[in-house]
Design a protein around this motif. Structure first.
Motif, PDB file in Angstrom:
ATOM      1  N   GLU A   1       0.955  -1.408  -0.253  1.00  0.00           N
ATOM      2  CA  GLU A   1      -0.137  -0.205   0.134  1.00  0.00           C
ATOM      3  C   GLU A   1       1.095   1.329  -0.216  1.00  0.00           C
ATOM      4  O   GLU A   1       0.246   2.721  -0.058  1.00  0.00           O
ATOM      5  CB  GLU A   1      -0.987  -0.148   1.160  1.00  0.00           C
ATOM      6  N   GLN A   2       2.284   0.887   0.403  1.00  0.00           N
ATOM      7  CA  GLN A   2       3.401   1.844   0.263  1.00  0.00           C
ATOM      8  C   GLN A   2       3.143   2.866  -1.088  1.00  0.00           C
ATOM      9  O   GLN A   2       3.347   4.229  -1.160  1.00  0.00           O
ATOM     10  CB  GLN A   2       4.414   1.907   0.630  1.00  0.00           C
TER      11      GLN A   2
ATOM     12  N   LEU B   1       0.348   5.386  -1.544  1.00  0.00           N
ATOM     13  CA  LEU B   1       0.298   6.409  -0.994  1.00  0.00           C
ATOM     14  C   LEU B   1       1.970   7.299  -1.194  1.00  0.00           C
ATOM     15  O   LEU B   1       0.537   8.691  -1.388  1.00  0.00           O
ATOM     16  CB  LEU B   1       0.693   5.560   0.660  1.00  0.00           C
TER      17      LEU B   1
ATOM     18  N   TYR C   1      -2.485   9.950   7.488  1.00  0.00           N
ATOM     19  CA  TYR C   1      -2.086   8.940   6.040  1.00  0.00           C
ATOM     20  C   TYR C   1       0.254   9.887   6.798  1.00  0.00           C
ATOM     21  O   TYR C   1       0.525   8.700   6.044  1.00  0.00           O
ATOM     22  CB  TYR C   1      -2.878   9.104   4.992  1.00  0.00           C
TER      23      TYR C   1
ATOM     24  N   ASP D   1       0.420   7.949  15.349  1.00  0.00           N
ATOM     25  CA  ASP D   1       0.640   9.110  14.268  1.00  0.00           C
ATOM     26  C   ASP D   1      -0.047  10.454  14.687  1.00  0.00           C
ATOM     27  O   ASP D   1      -1.035  10.533  15.273  1.00  0.00           O
ATOM     28  CB  ASP D   1      -0.481   8.280  12.808  1.00  0.00           C
TER      29      ASP D   1
ATOM     30  N   CYS E   1      -1.621  14.138  12.539  1.00  0.00           N
ATOM     31  CA  CYS E   1      -2.890  14.287  12.014  1.00  0.00           C
ATOM     32  C   CYS E   1      -2.920  15.867  11.991  1.00  0.00           C
ATOM     33  O   CYS E   1      -2.343  16.978  13.151  1.00  0.00           O
ATOM     34  CB  CYS E   1      -3.840  15.147  12.460  1.00  0.00           C
TER      35      CYS E   1
ATOM     36  N   ASN F   1      -8.322  13.400   4.642  1.00  0.00           N
ATOM     37  CA  ASN F   1      -7.957  12.017   4.544  1.00  0.00           C
ATOM     38  C   ASN F   1      -9.020  10.978   4.858  1.00  0.00           C
ATOM     39  O   ASN F   1      -9.425  10.225   4.192  1.00  0.00           O
ATOM     40  CB  ASN F   1      -6.532  12.339   4.218  1.00  0.00           C
ATOM     41  N   MET F   2      -8.284  11.169   6.368  1.00  0.00           N
ATOM     42  CA  MET F   2      -8.891   9.855   7.344  1.00  0.00           C
ATOM     43  C   MET F   2     -10.258   9.703   6.935  1.00  0.00           C
ATOM     44  O   MET F   2     -10.990   8.515   6.630  1.00  0.00           O
ATOM     45  CB  MET F   2      -8.630   9.309   8.741  1.00  0.00           C
TER      46      MET F   2
ATOM     47  N   ASP G   1     -11.940   8.219   3.878  1.00  0.00           N
ATOM     48  CA  ASP G   1     -11.885   7.191   3.552  1.00  0.00           C
ATOM     49  C   ASP G   1     -12.604   6.038   3.811  1.00  0.00           C
ATOM     50  O   ASP G   1     -12.801   5.506   3.666  1.00  0.00           O
ATOM     51  CB  ASP G   1     -10.070   6.542   3.770  1.00  0.00           C
TER      52      ASP G   1
END
Ligand code: IPM
Ligand code: MG
Length: 364
Positions: free
Chosen positions: A84-85, A88, A136, A153, A155, A244-245, A248
């Motif tokens: 998946e990288q 992205l 992301y 992570d 944001c 983004n998130m 999704d």
């Protein structure tokens, strides 16, 4: 005019559905297709999920068509490269900040939606998802060990990042309003009651609307409410603008309204689309992903891939009539009975593609 298209079949069902889009494009114009690896296929061939060779190929093309990326298996070593990288990284390196995911349940498939027909009738919405920022792409990492091991992570959004994607949403709201004969509307989705990035998002969207889009009605909807409204009153949305998130998650939820994720297409743009003008260097892919459980069987629906080719014609090359023709052919084929497995039918990738091509050439 011959267009150069970078074709990235990727993983899982990607290589099975890609020929459907190529056959349909070849029917409506002159195309030169150049194939490149990405995802697990990139790792296997070049040791990288996004080989440099692939990135260069994309940069030299008018548009990029992508099948799907991912194997469904996450590597046990957290430091190992993931398929998946590749996707992205490609989004980041090509600057594809605006992801458009239209959801318009076909009348013939109303029965396939999990919602009663009366809820789905008239649903025609567009998710505009920010695609190169937020969780992301923020700073991330791990520290410590054992039960004290920590992962994070972050944001982040800048004013400029919010403005450029909001402009895409406002412009498209105006364009849809002209086409549908109803006032332009944007629902901006955030979590401003809990998150700082969302408060900035809301301020920027409010200011931009007042300065540049006073004709567009804007409402701010908290993401939890938006998730609920998508299943209780989906017809109340037109353009949904979000980070983004959230995008999704909400775009998969919205896609289910159409009856199957297999029908959904997307466009990822590096610039604001202008009516009838091409957006060079954009990427087009179905929303459904690599579906490793059915890969290799030849049964995957090619419709999301074909509809992504229609978006390539509309946004990537500025050919709205050709895009309408492809979308119309899919709609007619489905009305005439085309049903792939995901819709409870028996059509496979090949027969479904043939049915769309027949409808396109008017033999049905
Ligand atoms: C999508 C997909 C991707 C995303 C994955 C494959 C990284 O779910 O395009 O929606 O989360 O953006
Ligand atoms: Mg997704």
């Amino acid at each position: 005019m011959t267009y150069r298209i970078a074709v990235l079949p990727g993983d899982g069902i990607g290589p099975e559905i890609m020929p459907a889009a190529q056959r349909v494009l070849a029917e409506v114009g002159d195309f030169e297709f150049h194939e490149y690896r990405i995802g697990a296929a990139g790792l296997a061939a070049h040791g990288q999920p996004l080989p440099e060779h692939t990135l260069n190929g994309c940069r030299q093309s008018d548009a990029v068509l992508l099948g799907a990326v991912g194997t469904g298996v996450q590597p046990t070593d957290p430091a190992a490269p993931r398929a998946e990288q590749g996707l992205l990284e490609l989004r980041a390196r090509l600057g594809l900040f605006a992801n458009l995911r239209p959801v318009r349940p076909l009348p013939a498939l109303r029965g396939a939606s999990p919602l009663r027909g009366s809820y789905v009738a008239g649903v025609d919405l567009l998710v505009v998802r920010e695609l190169t920022g937020g969780l992301y792409f923020g700073e991330r990492g791990r520290s410590g060990a054992g039960s004290a091991q920590r992962a994070y992570d972050t944001c982040e959004y800048t004013v400029a990042e919010v403005e450029r994607v909001a402009r895409v949403a406002f412009e498209l709201a105006r364009r849809r309003s002209a086409a549908h004969g109803r006032p332009p509307r944007v629902a901006s989705v955030d979590k401003a009651n809990a998150l700082e990035t969302s408060r900035l998002w809301r301020e920027v969207v409010t200011r931009l609307a007042a300065r540049e889009y006073p004709d567009v009605a804007v409402e701010h909807v908290l993401v939890d409410t938006a998730a609920m409204r998508l299943v209780t009153a989906p017809g109340t949305f037109d353009v949904l603008l979000t980070e983004n998130m959230f995008g999704d998650i909400l775009s998969d939820e919205a896609a289910a309204l159409a009856g199957s994720l297999g029908l959904l297409s997307s466009a990822s743009l590096p610039a604001l689309p202008r009516p009838g003008k091409p957006v060079p260097g954009a990427l087009f892919e179905p929303v459904h992903g690599s579906a490793p459980d059915i890969a290799g069987k030849g049964t995957a629906s090619p419709l999301g891939m074909i509809l992504s080719a229609a978006l390539l014609l509309r946004y990537g090359l500025g050919l709205p009539e050709a895009a309408d023709a492809v979308e119309g052919a899919v709609e007619r084929a489905v009305s005439a009975g085309l049903r792939t497995r995901d819709l409870g039918g028996t059509d496979d990738t090949g027969t479904a593609t043939d049915a769309v091509l027949d409808a396109l050439s008017g033999t049905r």
